[in-house]
Design an enzyme around this catalytic site. Structure first.
Site, PDB file in Angstrom:
ATOM      1  N   PRO A 402       0.827  -1.206   0.000  1.00 46.75           N
ATOM      2  CA  PRO A 402       0.000   0.000   0.000  1.00 46.75           C
ATOM      3  C   PRO A 402       0.863   1.258   0.000  1.00 46.75           C
ATOM      4  O   PRO A 402       1.775   1.380   0.822  1.00 46.75           O
ATOM      5  CB  PRO A 402      -0.789  -0.087   1.309  1.00 46.75           C
ATOM      6  CG  PRO A 402      -0.443  -1.372   1.949  1.00 46.75           C
ATOM      7  CD  PRO A 402       0.603  -2.059   1.158  1.00 46.75           C
ATOM      8  N   TYR A 562      -1.076   5.177  13.079  1.00 46.53           N
ATOM      9  CA  TYR A 562      -2.413   5.715  12.822  1.00 46.53           C
ATOM     10  C   TYR A 562      -3.351   5.209  13.918  1.00 46.53           C
ATOM     11  O   TYR A 562      -2.924   4.552  14.860  1.00 46.53           O
ATOM     12  CB  TYR A 562      -2.861   5.356  11.389  1.00 46.53           C
ATOM     13  CG  TYR A 562      -1.914   5.966  10.373  1.00 46.53           C
ATOM     14  CD1 TYR A 562      -1.744   7.358  10.335  1.00 46.53           C
ATOM     15  CD2 TYR A 562      -1.139   5.194   9.524  1.00 46.53           C
ATOM     16  CE1 TYR A 562      -0.844   7.940   9.448  1.00 46.53           C
ATOM     17  CE2 TYR A 562      -0.241   5.770   8.647  1.00 46.53           C
ATOM     18  CZ  TYR A 562      -0.087   7.142   8.608  1.00 46.53           C
ATOM     19  OH  TYR A 562       0.813   7.725   7.752  1.00 46.53           O
TER      20      TYR A 562
HETATM   21  C1  LIG Z   1       5.043   6.912  -0.957  1.00 42.28           C
HETATM   22  C2  LIG Z   1       4.711   5.880   0.057  1.00 42.28           C
HETATM   23  C3  LIG Z   1       3.437   5.839   0.597  1.00 42.28           C
HETATM   24  C4  LIG Z   1       3.078   4.854   1.541  1.00 42.28           C
HETATM   25  N1  LIG Z   1       1.794   4.779   1.999  1.00 42.28           N
HETATM   26  C5  LIG Z   1       1.410   3.721   2.765  1.00 42.28           C
HETATM   27  C6  LIG Z   1       0.039   3.503   3.076  1.00 42.28           C
HETATM   28  O1  LIG Z   1      -0.853   4.227   2.649  1.00 42.28           O
HETATM   29  N2  LIG Z   1      -0.262   2.453   3.882  1.00 42.28           N
HETATM   30  C7  LIG Z   1       0.696   1.619   4.367  1.00 42.28           C
HETATM   31  O2  LIG Z   1       0.384   0.683   5.096  1.00 42.28           O
HETATM   32  N3  LIG Z   1       1.994   1.797   4.057  1.00 42.28           N
HETATM   33  C8  LIG Z   1       2.365   2.809   3.254  1.00 42.28           C
HETATM   34  N4  LIG Z   1       3.683   2.928   2.874  1.00 42.28           N
HETATM   35  C9  LIG Z   1       4.660   1.929   3.326  1.00 42.28           C
HETATM   36  C10 LIG Z   1       4.844   0.836   2.265  1.00 42.28           C
HETATM   37  O3  LIG Z   1       3.672   0.070   2.109  1.00 42.28           O
HETATM   38  C11 LIG Z   1       5.986  -0.123   2.624  1.00 42.28           C
HETATM   39  O4  LIG Z   1       5.655  -0.797   3.812  1.00 42.28           O
HETATM   40  C12 LIG Z   1       7.309   0.611   2.798  1.00 42.28           C
HETATM   41  O5  LIG Z   1       7.536   1.521   1.743  1.00 42.28           O
HETATM   42  C13 LIG Z   1       8.488  -0.357   2.883  1.00 42.28           C
HETATM   43  O6  LIG Z   1       8.573  -1.155   1.743  1.00 42.28           O
HETATM   44  P1  LIG Z   1       9.634  -0.842   0.544  1.00 42.28           P
HETATM   45  O7  LIG Z   1      10.991  -0.828   1.173  1.00 42.28           O
HETATM   46  O8  LIG Z   1       9.458  -2.000  -0.413  1.00 42.28           O
HETATM   47  O9  LIG Z   1       9.275   0.470  -0.054  1.00 42.28           O
HETATM   48  C14 LIG Z   1       4.057   3.931   1.966  1.00 42.28           C
HETATM   49  C15 LIG Z   1       5.338   3.988   1.425  1.00 42.28           C
HETATM   50  C16 LIG Z   1       5.675   4.931   0.470  1.00 42.28           C
HETATM   51  C17 LIG Z   1       7.068   4.920  -0.113  1.00 42.28           C
END
Ligand SMILES: Cc1cc2nc3c(=O)[nH]c(=O)nc-3n(C[C@H](O)[C@H](O)[C@H](O)COP(=O)(O)O)c2cc1C
Ligand SMILES: Cc1cc2nc3c(=O)[nH]c(=O)nc-3n(C[C@H](O)[C@H](O)[C@H](O)COP(=O)(O)OP(=O)(O)OC[C@H]3O[C@@H](n4cnc5c(N)ncnc54)[C@H](O)[C@@H]3O)c2cc1C
Length: 746
Positions: A402, A562
């Protein structure tokens, strides 16, 4: 130059020899409190890389060392019940510590280093007055470091296992790991040969197991006898022997800085790495090469010491990360004992994350094919196997995590969201998650967040789910949440977590009147019982609309600070009613919300829960609480737990690094026995395959990699030369299913 070296272990001696070899006019003195022939330990393992460094720095020493190496390729993993798994192609070399020190002492003598054995070194501060450089190679319990702790600022992390170094005259033909289930708990033996006359044996177990087994009350002889008895099968009648051996708790040493004026730390004094990745001696010897080089090439001592530290720090940090993963794996070994034997063995081999599915395949294709066959089918990348949650079968194990795009007006998803989510669905993932969709206007993080509090929004989402279902093989999941005390902030690119100006902000709510940002953030109002009831209804109404909009899966967002997450964390929830206090109470409202949503969410569609498995802060939730939280949601019908971490308090101190959150997913999966989605800095398809095959995750979510590349999964398939099942190029894109040439071609 006059150079003083405190400590005649491998680090100190090797440095002395190298620096003298480079510039014979230097006066180099080594103080060693022990006699030349005294040494603890038995064998030391050196990799080809370290040996290459030694060959380049001192070919004479290399020639002598290499002549007497024990070399072998295999790792044997022996499991309770007698199963043995052998993986080949690893390439180890080892020699006895006594021999290594003898050769180093001899090199020093030949080169004219002054060796003062059986002599305590004067304190570093005193030596610094009469020497240009003082090298403190005085080991893990370095007195030099302790005497100037305010400068070096050491962090000493004493770990939870006890271990003992022993020797045997049984010459193993492979690296040995023996996992033993005893009435006191699990114990393990690590063994490796170091010559044609003997092997090193390390026996290790958690401290509570060690105490229960009565080993804490035994002297050296009794401990040796007890270990011989415990591992009699492994030792095949051979005896063990000690060498002033004691049960030790491993201490990971880190220092903020490695030098104090002209005094510098080297080897174990500066850093340690758990023995299970066999790197202590290697790191000390590599330090010696780097420091001798730096002193030779830099004009001043301070410049040289800075260059040495700059060169070595990243290498040491990377080794320490791998060592940390490895030591924690052994500390938690008990949690894996119910894994199938093939998976436990693969898990053990890949525990430090340095060895992966792909490089194990290069080392031993047969071994990896057998593990893949047990998982699904030999030759099928684990990521391209299906996964079932209730009535939903995902085509593969990749999830688009997400990610809030902060691009909606009045909570309404529009063409941007259609294109954004649609292109990721076309990009091959098994499951595409929406961003956190908010259950009420006041539940938004920013004014750009999407929502599901009216029918117009429902219909806009239905357009997106319709596209995904009609045009791609992906499933689409809805993440529902409420921002709580982290609401009313600016768009990400205008200032992450920065409060909106007062005229645009709305009143925040939370479990307790505690601001997320103590430096001027809005203080939320503590929710009353009545408000909790209303909010629950908002979640239920949004879930109903989500089902109507055609989402395949519903995730309740209980992470990242949250609203629901702040109920779970003791750092945000200070309530004194039945919704605050012990974890059981803090779980109450999130579980009520979950139950109420589950009741209206179609029975054949799965629900997941995203949690922050640690708050990364003193007094906050950590693994133990995460296990309880996950178990509670699983007992209430959650089909999988999506395991993220942190963002709960603004003073958090996360330990970022590759796959840094996966140990939490791993603990939940293997202790609670619930499917998990692992996420966080998972950097490659090789890591995804490794996590799945090792049984550390069931699904793997990638966030930022999907911002970089919407077709991440299709490209992962192309790079693995895999064309399905589990992933299929959309017919419209089939002509582009090979990686285009880059650069210029004639
Ligand atoms: C731009 C952005 C927006 C995010 N928004 C959410 C969100 O709405 N809900 C959520 O649970 N995590 C959110 N995350 C966290 C990501 O789901 C994920 O857990 C985090 O980026 C780590 O994974 P990655 O290293 O593959 O990016 C967001 C991350 C990014 C980069
Ligand atoms: C009991 C034990 C057994 C081990 N066995 C093995 C093994 O089998 N294989 C392996 O790879 N690694 C082993 N290790 C780890 C490995 O020894 C270290 O990672 C490696 O030796 C680090 O090298 P070093 O030169 O930095 O420190 P060390 O080898 O610890 O050397 C430091 C030296 O400084 C001397 N010293 C300290 N203070 C003073 C002072 N004030 N004056 C004079 N002398 C001083 C000490 O006597 C010691 O000889 C073992 C560690 C321990 C504690």
């Amino acid at each position: 130059m006059r150079i003083a070296v405190i400590g005649g272990g491998p680090g100190g001696l090797y440095f002395a020899a190298l620096v003298k070899r480079r510039q014979p006019e230097h006066q180099v003195t080594v103080w060693e409190r022990n006699a030349p022939e005294d040494t603890f330990g038995f064998g030391v393992v050196l990799s080809d890389e370290t040996l290459g460094g030694i060959e380049e720095a001192d070919p004479e020493l290399y020639a002598e060392l290499a002549a007497g190496f024990a070399r072998w390729d295999d790792i044997d993993v022996h499991l309770p019940g007698g199963q043995v798994f052998t993986s080949g192609g690893h390439g180890f070399a080892a020699t006895s510590r006594r021999r290594l020190l003898g050769l180093l002492q001899e090199r020093c003598r030949v080169l004219g280093v002054e060796l003062r054995f059986q002599e305590e070194a004067p304190p570093a501060a005193e030596l610094a007055r009469s020497h240009d450089v003082v090298v403190a190679a005085d080991g893990v319990r370095s007195r030099t470091r302790a005497a100037a702790a305010e400068v070096y600022r050491p962090e000493l992390d004493e770990r939870h296992c006890r271990y003992i170094w022993l020797g045997t005259d049984l010459v193993f033909d492979a690296f040995q790991f023996h996992v033993l289930r005893t009435e006191h708990g699990v114990m393990q033996l690590h063994g490796y040969p170091y010559s044609d006359a003997g092997s090193t044996v390390i026996v290790e177990m958690r401290e509570d197991v060690w105490r229960r087994a009565g080993l804490d009350r035994m002297d050296e002889q009794e401990s040796v006898a007890a270990c011989e008895k415990l591992f009699a099968d492994t030792l095949r009648g051979h005896a063990l022997r000690g060498n002033d051996s004691r049960w030790i708790a491993f201490t990971t040493v880190r220092n903020v800085t490695w030098s104090d004026g002209t005094t510098v730390l080297l080897g174990d004094a500066a850093h340690t790495a758990h023995f299970s990745i066999g790197s202590g001696t290697k790191l000390a010897m590599e330090d010696a090469v780097a420091l001798a080089d730096a002193l030779h090439t830099h004009a001043s001592v301070p410049q040289a010491l800075a260059a040495y530290e700059e060169e070595r720090r990243p290498v040491v940090a990377s080794t320490q990360r791998a060592a940390q993963a490895s030591l924690e794996w052994f500390e938690n070994l008990e949690q894996y004992l119910d894994q199938p034997g093939w998976q436990l063995a693969f898990n053990l081999l890949t525990r430090s994350r340095r060895i992966t599915h792909d490089n194990l395949r290069l080392r031993d294709p047969g071994y990896v094919a057998e593990a893949e066959q047990e998982f699904a089918a030999a030759g099928t990348p684990p990521m391209f196997t299906p996964f079932r949650l209730r009535g939903l079968t995902l085509r593969n194990r990749v999830v688009v995590s997400p990610m809030d795009m902060y691009s909606a007006q009045d909570g309404l998803p529009d063409d941007f969201h259609l294109v954004h989510l649609g292109s990721r669905a076309l990009g091959g993932a098994g499951l595409v998650m929406t961003e956190m969709v908010c259950v009420a206007p006041e539940g938004r993080i920013t004014l750009g967040c999407t929502g599901l509090w009216n029918d117009e929004q429902r219909d806009a989402w239905a357009r997106i789910t319709g596209f995904v279902h009609e045009r791609s093989g992906a499933a689409i999941g809805l993440q529902l949440g409420h921002s709580g005390r982290k609401g009313a902030t600016k768009l990400m690119w205008e200032g992450m977590d920065d409060p909106l100006p007062a005229e645009q902000a709305w009143p925040l709510v939370g479990p307790s009147p505690l601001a997320y940002r103590p430096d001027g953030g809005q203080v939320p109002a503590a929710l009353t019982r009545e408000q909790l009831g209303e909010l629950k209804e908002q979640f239920v109404a949004a879930a109903r609309r989500g089902a109507e909009a055609g989402f395949d899966l519903l995730e309740l967002h209980c992470a990242h600070g949250y609203l629901l997450s702040s109920f779970l964390s003791p750092l945000a929830n200070r309530r004194e009613d039945e919704y605050g206090g012990p974890l059981e109470n803090r779980l109450r409202w999130p579980l009520e919300v979950f139950d109420a949503m589950r009741a209206v969410w179609p029975g054949d569609r799965p629900m997941t829960v995203r949690i922050s498995a640690t708050d990364w802060a003193e007094g906050g939730n950590d693994t133990e609480e995460a296990v309880v939280i996950a178990a509670a949601f699983a007992a209430h019908g959650a089909d999988a737990i999506d395991v993220s971490t942190g963002q709960v308090v603004s003073h958090e101190r996360p330990a970022f690094g590759r796959s840094y959150q996966t140990p939490f997913a791993d603990a939940i999966r293997n202790r609670v026995r619930v499917p998990v989605i692992a996420v966080g800095a998972v950097s490659s398809w090789d890591d995804v395959n490794s996590l799945l095959l090792a049984g550390r995750a069931d699904l793997v979510a990638l966030g930022r990699p999907h911002l970089y590349d919407p077709a991440w999964t299709l490209h992962a398939a192309a790079e693995q030369e895999w064309s399905g099942p589990g992933v299929e190029w959309p017919v419209q894109y089939a002509a582009g299913s090979r990686r285009p040439q880059t650069g210029r071609r004639l």
